[in-house]
Design a protein around this motif. Structure first.
Motif, PDB file in Angstrom:
ATOM      1  N   TYR A   1       0.817  -1.209   0.000  1.00  0.00           N
ATOM      2  CA  TYR A   1       0.000   0.000   0.000  1.00  0.00           C
ATOM      3  C   TYR A   1       0.854   1.264   0.000  1.00  0.00           C
ATOM      4  O   TYR A   1       0.519   2.248  -0.659  1.00  0.00           O
ATOM      5  CB  TYR A   1      -0.967   0.016   1.191  1.00  0.00           C
ATOM      6  N   ASN A   2       1.962   1.266   0.721  1.00  0.00           N
ATOM      7  CA  ASN A   2       2.815   2.458   0.758  1.00  0.00           C
ATOM      8  C   ASN A   2       3.346   2.795  -0.632  1.00  0.00           C
ATOM      9  O   ASN A   2       3.396   3.966  -1.021  1.00  0.00           O
ATOM     10  CB  ASN A   2       3.966   2.273   1.749  1.00  0.00           C
ATOM     11  N   ASP A   3       3.722   1.784  -1.382  1.00  0.00           N
ATOM     12  CA  ASP A   3       4.203   1.992  -2.744  1.00  0.00           C
ATOM     13  C   ASP A   3       3.070   2.520  -3.623  1.00  0.00           C
ATOM     14  O   ASP A   3       3.231   3.490  -4.372  1.00  0.00           O
ATOM     15  CB  ASP A   3       4.783   0.695  -3.300  1.00  0.00           C
ATOM     16  N   LEU A   4       1.884   1.901  -3.523  1.00  0.00           N
ATOM     17  CA  LEU A   4       0.743   2.347  -4.321  1.00  0.00           C
ATOM     18  C   LEU A   4       0.338   3.777  -3.984  1.00  0.00           C
ATOM     19  O   LEU A   4       0.015   4.561  -4.877  1.00  0.00           O
ATOM     20  CB  LEU A   4      -0.448   1.417  -4.118  1.00  0.00           C
ATOM     21  N   SER A   5       0.359   4.130  -2.714  1.00  0.00           N
ATOM     22  CA  SER A   5      -0.049   5.492  -2.340  1.00  0.00           C
ATOM     23  C   SER A   5       0.958   6.523  -2.840  1.00  0.00           C
ATOM     24  O   SER A   5       0.575   7.638  -3.200  1.00  0.00           O
ATOM     25  CB  SER A   5      -0.251   5.616  -0.825  1.00  0.00           C
ATOM     26  N   THR A   6       2.219   6.146  -2.900  1.00  0.00           N
ATOM     27  CA  THR A   6       3.231   7.054  -3.459  1.00  0.00           C
ATOM     28  C   THR A   6       3.000   7.230  -4.954  1.00  0.00           C
ATOM     29  O   THR A   6       3.055   8.349  -5.473  1.00  0.00           O
ATOM     30  CB  THR A   6       4.651   6.527  -3.184  1.00  0.00           C
ATOM     31  N   ILE A   7       2.716   6.133  -5.643  1.00  0.00           N
ATOM     32  CA  ILE A   7       2.407   6.209  -7.073  1.00  0.00           C
ATOM     33  C   ILE A   7       1.200   7.120  -7.281  1.00  0.00           C
ATOM     34  O   ILE A   7       1.213   8.008  -8.144  1.00  0.00           O
ATOM     35  CB  ILE A   7       2.140   4.799  -7.644  1.00  0.00           C
ATOM     36  N   GLU A   8       0.162   6.918  -6.489  1.00  0.00           N
ATOM     37  CA  GLU A   8      -1.054   7.731  -6.616  1.00  0.00           C
ATOM     38  C   GLU A   8      -0.758   9.211  -6.429  1.00  0.00           C
ATOM     39  O   GLU A   8      -1.287  10.060  -7.161  1.00  0.00           O
ATOM     40  CB  GLU A   8      -2.103   7.260  -5.601  1.00  0.00           C
TER      41      GLU A   8
END
Length: 78
Positions: A44-51
């Motif tokens: 999730y941390n990676d996805l939220s950074t991408i977002e």
């Protein structure tokens, strides 16, 4: 960097985007993921950074490690 593994439905709910968008981001930006008993868990941390990069219209760093470095840099600045 700390990991927060979540199923795609959880990630989509937290980020308030369709599950398909999570799949696209995950594939396009090679987000961290792991498969356990047939279920794919995304970081999730990676996805939220991408977002965040996508939302701001900025180029997304190419690797999870570069995104980790960006998060660390933000934490140190705070």
């Amino acid at each position: 960097m700390e990991r927060d593994p979540v199923a795609i439905a959880v990630a989509a709910e937290r980020l308030q985007v369709p599950e398909g968008r999570i799949r696209v981001w995950g594939t396009r930006y090679r987000a961290r993921k792991a498969k356990v008993n047939g279920v794919v868990y995304w970081d999730y941390n990676d996805l939220s950074t991408i977002e965040a990069f996508v939302y701001r219209g900025e180029p997304v760093p190419k690797t999870p490690e570069l995104r980790d470095a960006h998060r660390v840099q933000l934490q140190n600045a705070a």
